[in-house]
Structure formats: structure tokens, C-alpha cells
Motif scaffolding. Structure first.
Motif, short mmCIF file in Angstrom:
data_model
loop_
_atom_site.label_atom_id
_atom_site.label_comp_id
_atom_site.label_asym_id
_atom_site.label_seq_id
_atom_site.Cartn_x
_atom_site.Cartn_y
_atom_site.Cartn_z
N THR A 1 0.84 -1.20 0.00
CA THR A 1 0.00 0.00 0.00
C THR A 1 0.87 1.24 0.00
O THR A 1 0.61 2.21 0.69
N GLU B 1 -4.08 -0.82 -2.66
CA GLU B 1 -3.47 -2.14 -2.78
C GLU B 1 -2.99 -2.34 -4.20
O GLU B 1 -3.77 -2.32 -5.15
N TYR C 1 2.18 2.84 11.72
CA TYR C 1 1.63 1.56 12.17
C TYR C 1 0.16 1.54 11.77
O TYR C 1 -0.63 2.33 12.27
N ASP C 2 -0.18 0.68 10.81
CA ASP C 2 -1.55 0.61 10.29
C ASP C 2 -2.02 1.97 9.78
O ASP C 2 -3.16 2.38 10.01
N GLY C 3 -1.12 2.67 9.10
CA GLY C 3 -1.48 3.92 8.45
C GLY C 3 -1.37 5.15 9.30
O GLY C 3 -1.47 6.27 8.79
N LYS D 1 6.62 1.08 7.22
CA LYS D 1 5.20 0.86 7.47
C LYS D 1 5.00 -0.55 8.05
O LYS D 1 5.40 -1.54 7.46
N GLU E 1 2.11 -3.20 9.04
CA GLU E 1 0.71 -3.51 8.75
C GLU E 1 0.30 -4.75 9.53
O GLU E 1 0.81 -5.85 9.30
N ARG F 1 -5.14 -8.60 9.87
CA ARG F 1 -6.49 -8.14 10.18
C ARG F 1 -7.39 -9.30 10.63
O ARG F 1 -7.10 -10.48 10.38
#
Length: 744
Positions: free
Chosen positions: A40, A45, A118-120, A160, A162, A165
Motif C-alpha cells: 500500500t 493495494e 503503524y496501520d497507516g 510501514k 501492517e 487483520r
């Protein structure tokens, strides 16, 4: 390390590589196609193959192996091209360097040109950047300016993280290991549906313990330093009440209690770039206290809503932090004027602490994204960032039993607002044009007080001192991507990024608050990405050159023991990077990376103080007494060469049992610890290797493994403290452990 040790190490690596190659040649089983990793990097994506910039990804088995010893996020250092890391705080406050660009500053208010997400959600303060890496889908390293989509303080690039989930199927794992120093590590995850097709959840836990293992020769105590207890957890909820709406909520926290960085007096050999002959990792001689605590909590909410063919995305992040870290900075005991002192000469004692009683960070991004299956694809949005932080610095009189002898308080409110837009346009069937633009406004409101000055300075109270830097800056990028064939892509990219103004208020030993103006970078990059041999070989190559204007640098230590922010008129960097992933047969995977970086400060008028310790200066003297010109110097912690290789082999046995063998090696060449060039405050090279031998039992998804990290026990200094003596700190020791992994 000696030449003989280096020679035998290289021989071992060659033998291992040749052996595995022979095994591969003898196999007759079918090959498999390597998976194309989705990233990302442009907030969509996309296959990494189609992203026109230099990006690396660490995931899966490689990620698990590299952090298997209970290492903090510094396990990433030298594991991808152009990425170097170090820390003078131990398991917290990691300092990232990409393509030679980073910040050696240890101040709690220090900014870094490498951003961590971290997670955007950006983790702005350096203490937040050290949140443990566990239960991750992947780690992405984006090299070069990322100022369009990610904004301020990204001129060097981004790391980054990710998270994996929540899933709609029940799954999870438990990983438990025990090793040297009475170390225990547990990592576990359970994920599954709460309401089928509507609500799912994921719980992830990490617990790491290590006993104290370092003796204090000064006090005669055994096993009193070096341990830690590090706990972290993450809870996620994923809600999809309708096809058009998806809401994701994450809460994560960390609680650390352990030893701060162990500074070691006079371990750097005077007149040469080496450790002293009788250096021992497991011994130290301190007369000051050492302690470290850190607590963080983070809440993230992401909502995605489809409006026709468009998607509206809202990302909200909240972070909180408290911290206290105290250490024996002189690295020894006593002083030359006291009855006993050592090891070596200790001109005066130094015992300090820094802490953050309160940090609160809020970030909010809203963006609108167009459909992907069109010639013109775009997104635009707005961003807001707010941070309030209280900081404290303390000095202690070690010879008076550690009595408080100095205190400084700082407060800062930082805000940033931005608007951005990015697009890609398919000009021709094989040619894509990309462009982006961002306008940012950054402001800081800073106040500092000195409530008590160290007695040795003879100074008094000071403050309040106010500073209010602000700036409005544009950043952006332009790229061309050309598909030579379906398996060969080339690209060109130009990008502009910036780092917001910085403030430095080390008022314990000085009266000045220093500031550095906005730093800007213009970078040019070209690369080729190949997918060959029926997708069994992935090769990425890039070359770059950048020009920094007003680079923010920190003159650390020196004769006055005071950090100063300065701007270098210009800095030039260039280099090459290559990454290879190769699966010659089903059972063997090989990955490797290589980079060469060259940096140079270009400012004839820039001079700083020389070392305060008795080191050998190599820079020419400047006009001001006690200063040296650093024009033409390379940047600190910027190795010329970085290389890594990982080999992973699976042997299937009768009955379904599998043996899994992997080894990984990372190398970096010479680094300097400070802006100036000296003989002592440097390290010639670092080579660390790891091994993992595992047995996967049939039908039970149980894996038992023997793990070794830094198996050659390479002992190298990774940083220094300059102002008192030849103090340094070293890399992690050799470590062996047993691990059991159970998946379900």
C-alpha cells in the motif's frame, strides 16, 4: 574483528551457499511460482511490481525468523537495502536511517527524516516508533521522499507496519520460546467471527522477559543489569454491516520495565577504530542508577464507505505515552578527583535521566479515492495532526548518592494541516504517468524552564523561553512507469519532500534553545523490476541521487556536552540498490539485498566542536577556537555498503514430517557515530548471522525449532557518548533458544 575471523566467516558462507545450490541442482521436484506481494505504498493495494519506487517488504517466515530472539524493532537494521538502525536508549527510541539520512539526536523532542507508520497512523515521537512488531501481515520499507501522500518528516522514506487483520474463519497460533539469560518469549493470536459475515475480531499478545545478566564489577553484584519485561497487546474489530461499509477499530498498548542502554566507559581503544582488548559484554562498572519504563496506548479507527464507484476513507489515530529513563552516562564510577575511579580516566561523573510525563497525539485523515479500473486513477484528501508533549530532563550528583542536581521542563504543542492530491494516468497501454502534490502548514509552540541547574555549572534558574517556528511548504512527486514486457517494468521518479522546523532545548548544561529551519530534499530515482523464469526469480534494481537543502543536523556532545541544531547549506547523496528473491525449486527460497550509499555534506562554512573525549580528530580546524570543519564529510550512521541474504530450505520426510532449515546474514560497512571524523568514534564493519532449524510435525501444525542469533558473536560498537571519555555501547550478544509453535 580480526582478518582471520572475517576470512573464516566468508568461507563458511560460501560453503553453505554452494551446498544448498548442489542440493537444489539434485532435486527433481516441480517448481512453484513465487507470490507477488501486495503493498500500500500509494495508499492503494497494488502489486509491488507495479509501484514506481524503491520498496522492500518483509513478511511471513522471514519476519518470524528475524525477530525470533525477542529482539525489538532494531531487528530490521541492515535487513533491507539502505536501512540502518541504532539506539542509545536500548529497546526504545529506535533511530532509523534510510539512504544515509537519519538523526543521531537522543533528545526526546528530536525529529527524524524517516517516518514510521503503524496501520497507516504516523508515530511521530521517537519513543512511539519502537512499538513491538508482532502478528503482522507485512513490513514495508519505502525509500526516498514520500511527501505527497504521507507528508511531513518523510524526506528519507517510511517504514510501514501492517497488522494482520481479523478474519471470518477461526484461526490463530501460539509461539513460545526459552533461551539464554533465562529469556522467555510468548506470542499468540486468535482471530475469527463474532457475527458471521458481519463482525470479526482478532486478539494478539506479546510477552518478553529476560533476566539481568550483566555483572557490576564496581559494586561486586552479579547479574544486576541487562534484563527487561516487555508486554504488548492488540485488539481489533472489523465490522461490515453492508457491502458498501467497512469499519475497523484497533486498540494496542505496551508496558515496558527494564534496563536502559548500558554505556561503557573507555571501551573504545584510543588511537584506533576498535574495542579494547579485554572488553567483556557481561561486565560493567557503574556507580549510578539504571532504570527504564515506558507505557503507550493507541486507538485507531478506519471507516471505508463506497459512494458509487468511489470510496471515502476516514482514518483516525490517538496515541498516548509516558516514559522515564535514567542511566550512568559516564559509563564508569567515581572521577579523577575522587579516591577511586574507572575504568580508565573519568574526568567527572555524569548521571542523567529524561522522561515524558504526558504525550497526546491526534491525527485525522479523510480522502476520496476514484475507481481503479480506469485510465485516470486519483485520490485527494485533507490531513490534520496535533501533538502535546511534556518533557523533563534531570541531572544527579552520583558522588552524593545520586541526589537530584538539576531539572529542566519543556512543553510543546505541534500542529500540522495539509491538503493533497495524487493521480496516475495510463497515457499508452504500456506507459503510466504519476503525479502528486501536497501543501502543508506546520507550527510549533514551545516553552522551556530550567528549575535547577547542576551545581558544577554555577548557573541558576532560567525561563520561560518561548519559541514558535512555523512554515508552509509544498511537496510532491512525478513518475513514469513503462512496461517493457509483462514481466519487465522500468520507472523514473522525481520527488520533493521536507522536514518541519525542529527545536532543541538541552538546558541542563547550556542557556540556549536552538532551532533548525525547514529541511527540503529533491530526489531523482530510476529503476527496473523483473519477474523472470516463470515467476521464480524476482529482481528489483534502482539508482538514485538526491540534493538536500538546509539539512537539519545535530552536533552531539563535544567539549561543552551540549546538543546543538544546525542547518547544513547542502548535502548530496547517491547510490544503488538491488533485491533478489529466487525459488529454484519448491523446497528452496533465496532472498538477498545489496545497497551502496555515498553521502557528502556540502557547506564550506559549517563547523562544529570537536570531541570532548580524548579522541583523534581527522577533520581540519576551523577559524573559531575548538571547532572543526565538517565540509565534505559523509553523514553519521551512513554505511557505504549494506548487504543481506536469507536461505530457507524445506526437506520432506516420510510420514509427513518436514525439516526446515534457514539462515540469514546481514552486513554493513564502516559507520561514524558523529558529524565529525575521528579515529575512535567509528566502527569498521558489522556482520551478524542467524540460524533456525525446525521440525514440523505431521497433522498437528506443531513446529519445534532451535534458534541462534548473532551466532558468530560479532561484538561491535554501535554508538558512542562524547564529552567525557571514550564511552560506547555495543550490539546484542549471541543468543540461542528453543521455540515451539502451534497453529490452528
Amino acid at each position: 574483528m580480526s582478518f582471520n575471523k572475517r576470512f573464516y566467516t566468508l568461507v563458511c558462507l560460501v560453503i553453505l551457499s554452494v551446498s544448498l545450490t548442489v542440493i537444489a541442482d539434485e532435486e527433481t521436484e516441480d517448481v512453484v511460482v513465487m507470490e507477488e506481494i501486495v503493498v500500500t505504498a500509494r495508499k492503494r493495494e497494488q502489486r509491488s511490481f507495479e509501484v514506481p519506487l524503491s520498496v522492500s517488504t518483509i513478511r511471513g517466515e522471514k519476519s518470524d525468523v528475524l525477530r525470533s530472539s525477542g529482539m525489538d524493532v532494531r531487528f530490521l537494521s541492515n535487513r533491507t537495502p539502505s536501512l540502518q538502525m541504532e539506539s542509545s536508549f536500548g529497546r526504545i527510541f529506535p533511530r532509523f536511517f534510510i539512504r544515509g539520512l537519519g538523526n543521531t539526536d537522543f533528545d526526546l523532542n528530536a525529529s527524524q527524516p524517516v517516518s514510521v507508520l503503524y496501520d497507516g497512523v504516523v508515530l511521530e515521537n521517537a519513543l512511539l516508533k519502537g512499538f513491538p512488531a508482532f502478528d503482522l501481515d507485512r513490513i514495508e520499507v519505502l525509500r526516498g521522499p514520500q511527501g505527497t501522500l504521507f507528508g511531513r518528516n518523510t524526506p528519507a522514506g517510511i517504514v510501514k507496519f501492517e497488522s494482520a487483520r481479523p478474519t471470518q474463519t477461526l484461526e490463530g497460533y501460539g509461539r513460545l520460546s526459552y533461551g539464554q539469560f533465562n529469556s522467555s518469549n510468548f506470542e499468540g493470536t486468535v482471530s475469527g467471527p463474532l457475527i458471521p459475515s458481519v463482525l470479526s475480531a482478532r486478539l494478539s499478545l506479546l510477552a518478553q522477559w529476560r533476566d539481568d545478566w550483566v555483572d557490576n564489577d564496581h559494586t561486586g553484584e552479579d547479574n544486576v543489569l541487562g534484563g527487561h519485561r516487555d508486554l504488548a497487546g492488540r485488539v481489533q474489530l472489523l465490522w461490515t454491516p453492508m457491502p458498501e461499509l467497512q469499519a475497523w477499530l484497533k486498540f494496542q498498548a505496551r508496558d515496558l520495565d527494564g534496563t536502559a542502554r548500558l554505556f561503557r566507559a573507555n571501551i573504545l581503544s584510543r588511537g584506533e577504530t576498535a574495542l579494547i582488548q579485554d572488553f567483556a559484554r557481561d561486565r560493567i562498572a557503574h556507580d549510578g542508577r539504571n532504570e527504564q519504563t515506558l507505557r503507550t496506548q493507541g486507538l485507531v479507527a478506519e471507516v471505508r464507505y463506497d459512494i458509487g464507484n468511489f470510496q471515502l476513507v476516514s482514518l483516525t489515530g490517538l496515541e498516548r505515552l509516558t516514559n522515564f529513563s535514567r542511566g550512568d552516562i559516564d559509563g564508569g564510577y567515581g572521577a579523577v578527583f575522587s579516591p577511586l575511579s574507572g575504568p580508565g580516566e573519568i574526568p567527572f561523573p555524569s548521571e542523567t535521566a529524561s522522561g515524558i510525563p504526558a504525550l497526546r497525539q491526534l491525527s485525522q485523515e479523510i480522502r476520496l479515492m476514484s475507481p481503479e479500473a480506469r485510465r485516470l486513477v486519483y485520490q485527494f484528501g485533507v490531513y490534520y495532526f496535533h501533538e502535546f508533549v511534556e518533557m523533563e530532563d534531570f541531572n544527579y550528583n552520583t558522588l552524593a548518592g545520586g541526589a537530584l542536581d538539576g531539572k529542566v521542563r519543556q512543553e510543546q504543542t505541534a500542529t500540522a494541516q495539509a491538503a493533497f492530491a495524487a493521480m496516475t494516468f495510463q497515457c499508452l497501454e504500456d506507459l503510466e504517468l504519476g503525479a502528486g502534490l501536497r501543501l502543508s502548514h506546520d507550527a510549533k509552540d514551545y516553552t522551556a524552564w530550567r528549575d535547577e541547574a547542576p551545581a558544577v555549572t554555577g548557573a541558576g534558574k532560567l525561563g520561560p523561553i518561548h519559541r514558535n517556528p512555523q512554515d508552509t511548504v509544498w511537496s510532491g512527486d512525478l513518475s513514469l512507469r513503462y512496461s517493457v514486457t509483462p514481466t519487465v517494468q522500468t520507472y523514473l521518479r522525481a520527488a520533493r519532500g521536507f522536514r518541519a522546523p525542529s527545536i532543541q532545548g538541552r538546558l541542563l548544561f547550556g542557556d540556549d534553545v536552538t532551532m533548525a529551519d525547514t529541511e527540503t530534499i529533491l530526489s531523482f530515482e530510476g529503476g527496473t523490476k523483473l519477474r523472470l523464469w516463470q515467476q521464480r526469480l524476482h529482481l528489483n534494481m534502482s539508482a538514485f541521487q538526491y540534493f538536500l537543502q538546509d539539512q537539519q543536523l545535530t552536533a552531539v556532545g563535544g567539549e561543552a556536552n551540549f546538543n546543538r541544531l544546525v542547518n547544513a547549506e547542502g548535502t548530496i547523496g547517491r547510490g544503488i540498490e538491488a533485491e533478489l528473491s529466487f525459488a529454484p525449486i519448491t523446497s528452496l527460497e533465496i532472498s538477498a539485498g545489496l545497497s551502496y550509499n555515498q553521502t557528502r555534506i556540502d557547506d564550506p562554512n559549517l563547523a562544529i566542536q570537536g570531541c570532548g573525549a580524548p579522541c583523534t580528530m581527522l577533520d581540519p580546524r576551523a577559524s573559531a577556537p575548538g571547532t572543526f570543519s565538517i565540509n565534505g564529510n559523509s553523514l553519521p550512521q551512513a554505511p557505504g555498503w549494506i548487504a543481506d541474504v536469507t536461505l530457507h530450505y524445506v526437506l520432506a520426510l516420510p510420514g509427513g514430517t518436514r525439516l526446515i532449515a534457514s539462515t540469514d546474514w546481514a552486513y554493513r560497512s564502516r559507520v561514524r557515530f558523529f558529524l565529525y571524523e575521528s579515529v575512535e568514534f567509528a566502527d569498521d564493519w558489522l556482520l551478524q548471522g542467524g540460524v533456525r532449524l525446525a521440525c514440523l510435525l505431521p497433522y498437528a501444525d506443531i513446529e519445534i525449532a532451535l534458534i541462534g542469533r548473532n551466532i558468530l558473536n560479532d561484538t561491535s560498537p554501535t554508538g558512542g557518548i562524547d564529552f567525557n571519555n571514550l564511552t560506547g555501547y555495543v550490539n546484542e550478544p549471541r543468543f540461542w533458544s528453543l521455540e515451539m509453535l502451534r497453529r490452528f
